[in-house]
Design a protein around this motif. Structure first.
Motif, PDB file in Angstrom:
ATOM      1  N   ALA A  81       0.859  -1.275   0.027  1.00 54.92           N
ATOM      2  CA  ALA A  81      -0.049  -0.179  -0.073  1.00 54.92           C
ATOM      3  C   ALA A  81       0.782   1.416   0.014  1.00 54.92           C
ATOM      4  CB  ALA A  81      -0.906   0.033   1.234  1.00 54.92           C
ATOM      5  N   LYS A  82       1.973   1.197   0.741  1.00 55.86           N
ATOM      6  CA  LYS A  82       2.745   2.352   0.719  1.00 55.86           C
ATOM      7  C   LYS A  82       3.621   2.690  -0.398  1.00 55.86           C
ATOM      8  CE  LYS A  82       2.576   2.675   5.842  1.00 55.86           C
ATOM      9  NZ  LYS A  82       3.536   2.538   7.146  1.00 55.86           N
ATOM     10  N   GLY A  83       4.096   1.279  -0.969  1.00 57.38           N
ATOM     11  CA  GLY A  83       5.069   1.432  -2.361  1.00 57.38           C
ATOM     12  C   GLY A  83       4.535   1.445  -3.597  1.00 57.38           C
ATOM     13  N   PHE A  84       3.125   1.477  -3.723  1.00 60.31           N
ATOM     14  CA  PHE A  84       2.346   1.484  -4.977  1.00 60.31           C
ATOM     15  C   PHE A  84       1.327   2.436  -4.929  1.00 60.31           C
ATOM     16  CE2 PHE A  84       4.517  -2.653  -4.942  1.00 60.31           C
ATOM     17  CZ  PHE A  84       5.028  -2.716  -6.379  1.00 60.31           C
ATOM     18  N   GLY A  85       0.985   3.135  -6.038  1.00 59.29           N
ATOM     19  CA  GLY A  85      -0.226   3.873  -6.260  1.00 59.29           C
ATOM     20  C   GLY A  85      -1.227   3.503  -5.744  1.00 59.29           C
ATOM     21  N   ALA A  86      -1.649   2.187  -6.223  1.00 58.64           N
ATOM     22  CA  ALA A  86      -2.915   1.545  -5.894  1.00 58.64           C
ATOM     23  C   ALA A  86      -2.589   0.069  -6.025  1.00 58.64           C
ATOM     24  CB  ALA A  86      -3.949   1.666  -7.272  1.00 58.64           C
ATOM     25  N   VAL A  87      -3.437  -0.550  -4.938  1.00 56.58           N
ATOM     26  CA  VAL A  87      -3.335  -2.147  -4.856  1.00 56.58           C
ATOM     27  C   VAL A  87      -4.896  -2.671  -5.053  1.00 56.58           C
ATOM     28  CG1 VAL A  87      -2.935  -3.892  -3.326  1.00 56.58           C
ATOM     29  CG2 VAL A  87      -1.593  -1.720  -3.195  1.00 56.58           C
ATOM     30  N   ARG A  88      -4.928  -3.559  -5.591  1.00 55.66           N
ATOM     31  CA  ARG A  88      -6.164  -4.363  -5.875  1.00 55.66           C
ATOM     32  C   ARG A  88      -6.052  -5.882  -5.239  1.00 55.66           C
ATOM     33  NH1 ARG A  88      -6.647  -2.672 -12.355  1.00 55.66           N
ATOM     34  NH2 ARG A  88      -7.370  -0.379 -11.989  1.00 55.66           N
ATOM     35  N   LEU A  89      -6.917  -6.204  -4.577  1.00 60.15           N
ATOM     36  CA  LEU A  89      -6.585  -7.497  -3.806  1.00 60.15           C
ATOM     37  C   LEU A  89      -8.093  -8.326  -4.434  1.00 60.15           C
ATOM     38  CD1 LEU A  89      -6.386  -6.593  -0.088  1.00 60.15           C
ATOM     39  CD2 LEU A  89      -4.625  -6.880  -1.802  1.00 60.15           C
ATOM     40  N   VAL A  90      -7.744  -9.366  -5.154  1.00 58.14           N
ATOM     41  CA  VAL A  90      -8.644 -10.107  -5.953  1.00 58.14           C
ATOM     42  C   VAL A  90      -8.897 -11.353  -5.463  1.00 58.14           C
ATOM     43  CG1 VAL A  90      -9.330 -10.899  -8.186  1.00 58.14           C
ATOM     44  CG2 VAL A  90      -7.831  -9.126  -8.010  1.00 58.14           C
ATOM     45  N   ASP A  91     -10.145 -11.772  -4.861  1.00 55.11           N
ATOM     46  CA  ASP A  91     -10.531 -13.063  -4.464  1.00 55.11           C
ATOM     47  C   ASP A  91     -11.858 -13.260  -4.630  1.00 55.11           C
ATOM     48  OD1 ASP A  91     -10.355 -15.657  -3.384  1.00 55.11           O
ATOM     49  OD2 ASP A  91      -8.675 -14.857  -1.860  1.00 55.11           O
ATOM     50  N   ALA A  92     -12.470 -14.478  -4.555  1.00 59.89           N
ATOM     51  CA  ALA A  92     -13.764 -14.854  -4.528  1.00 59.89           C
ATOM     52  C   ALA A  92     -14.402 -14.321  -3.163  1.00 59.89           C
ATOM     53  CB  ALA A  92     -13.928 -16.424  -4.740  1.00 59.89           C
ATOM     54  N   VAL A  93     -13.744 -14.472  -2.371  1.00 59.70           N
ATOM     55  CA  VAL A  93     -14.237 -14.143  -0.750  1.00 59.70           C
ATOM     56  C   VAL A  93     -13.195 -13.264  -0.029  1.00 59.70           C
ATOM     57  CG1 VAL A  93     -14.890 -14.967   1.514  1.00 59.70           C
ATOM     58  CG2 VAL A  93     -15.523 -16.273  -0.818  1.00 59.70           C
ATOM     59  N   HIS A  94     -13.647 -12.110   0.416  1.00 55.45           N
ATOM     60  CA  HIS A  94     -13.004 -11.176   1.031  1.00 55.45           C
ATOM     61  C   HIS A  94     -13.336 -11.366   2.635  1.00 55.45           C
ATOM     62  CE1 HIS A  94     -10.784  -9.821  -2.360  1.00 55.45           C
ATOM     63  NE2 HIS A  94     -12.245  -9.428  -2.908  1.00 55.45           N
TER      64      HIS A  94
END
Length: 251
Positions: A81-94
């Motif tokens: 989160a601190k090292g990239f402009g955006a982060v996407r977490l992909v999964d069937a269940v969060h």
């Protein structure tokens, strides 16, 4: 089992993914991870370190995508989160622990998608668009489980190469991302050893369904199920392969 049952009720997920068993599977994994916390700790720490080092060497820092983010036990979320402009977490269940964790990071988004079908779920391809860093950690061997179980629940035998095709489809996604310029980090368990209390190997199981992977940059053992978790006199140990730069490993 009570924790797994409760989680299967309260973890949010679309109805079609719930019917496919993803919420139940997520609850079971959550419960086991807590029961086996001490046994899993070295593996999870090593996985996080591999992801962190791979991220540090990534040139394109606009977007990081984690495929199969789950409970984030093996994902250094703060670093991403601190090292990239955006982060996407992909999964069937969060699961709820993940939903709570991401509230601290305004640049982190949750993407709900069925990953085992490769790019058949459009959300997977959309999530990967523009990615400079892609992570698949402790996911690959899990992808065929529910699709195969779906056949078994209907009293049918799964197609012989179903598991193989699912593994190959996921690797194809990772390879395509690498060829598009992303740094791709793959961590996967590849082989299960069943051992008795004398250290003797009782049985093995190929978790890659016959797919041959290249020589890994790093490898280690993960005590997935200590004695008493599955049987009093047996434990399951998984061999883990790590590829901090999947593209370089396959070209």
């Amino acid at each position: 089992m009570l924790l797994a049952f409760v989680l299967s009720l309260i973890n949010p997920a679309p109805l079609h993914l719930r019917r496919l068993g993803y919420v139940r599977e997520s609850g079971l994994l959550h419960a086991r991870s807590r029961r086996c916390r001490r046994a899993w700790a070295p593996h999870l720490a090593q996985a996080k370190e591999v992801v962190a080092q791979a991220a540090a060497g990534c040139a394109d820092r606009r977007l990081a995508v984690v495929l199969g983010s789950g409970l984030l036990d093996d994902v250094p979320l703060d670093i991403l989160a601190k090292g990239f402009g955006a982060v996407r977490l992909v999964d069937a269940v969060h699961p709820w622990p993940t939903r709570v964790a991401v509230r601290h990071y305004p640049n982190v988004a949750l993407v709900t998608a069925e990953i085992s079908g490769g790019l058949s779920d459009p959300a997977v391809g959309q999530a990967l668009q523009g990615a400079g860093f892609v992570v698949s950690a402790n996911l690959l061997s899990q992808l065929p489980i529910l699709p195969i179980e779906a056949y078994e629940r209907r009293g049918r035998e799964a197609p012989a190469l179903l598991g193989t095709s699912i593994v190959e489809a996921h690797l194809a996604i990772l390879t395509a991302s690498a060829r598009a310029g992303a740094t791709v980090c793959l961590i996967t368990d590849t082989l299960q050893r069943e051992e008795d209390r004398h250290g003797h190997e009782v049985a093995t199981l190929d978790l890659m369904y016959g797919v041959r992977l290249p020589e890994p940059s790093l490898a280690w053992d993960w005590e997935l199920a200590p004695f008493g978790e599955v049987a009093g006199s047996r434990r399951f140990v998984h061999r883990v392969h790590a590829y901090p730069d999947w593209g370089a490993s396959t070209w």
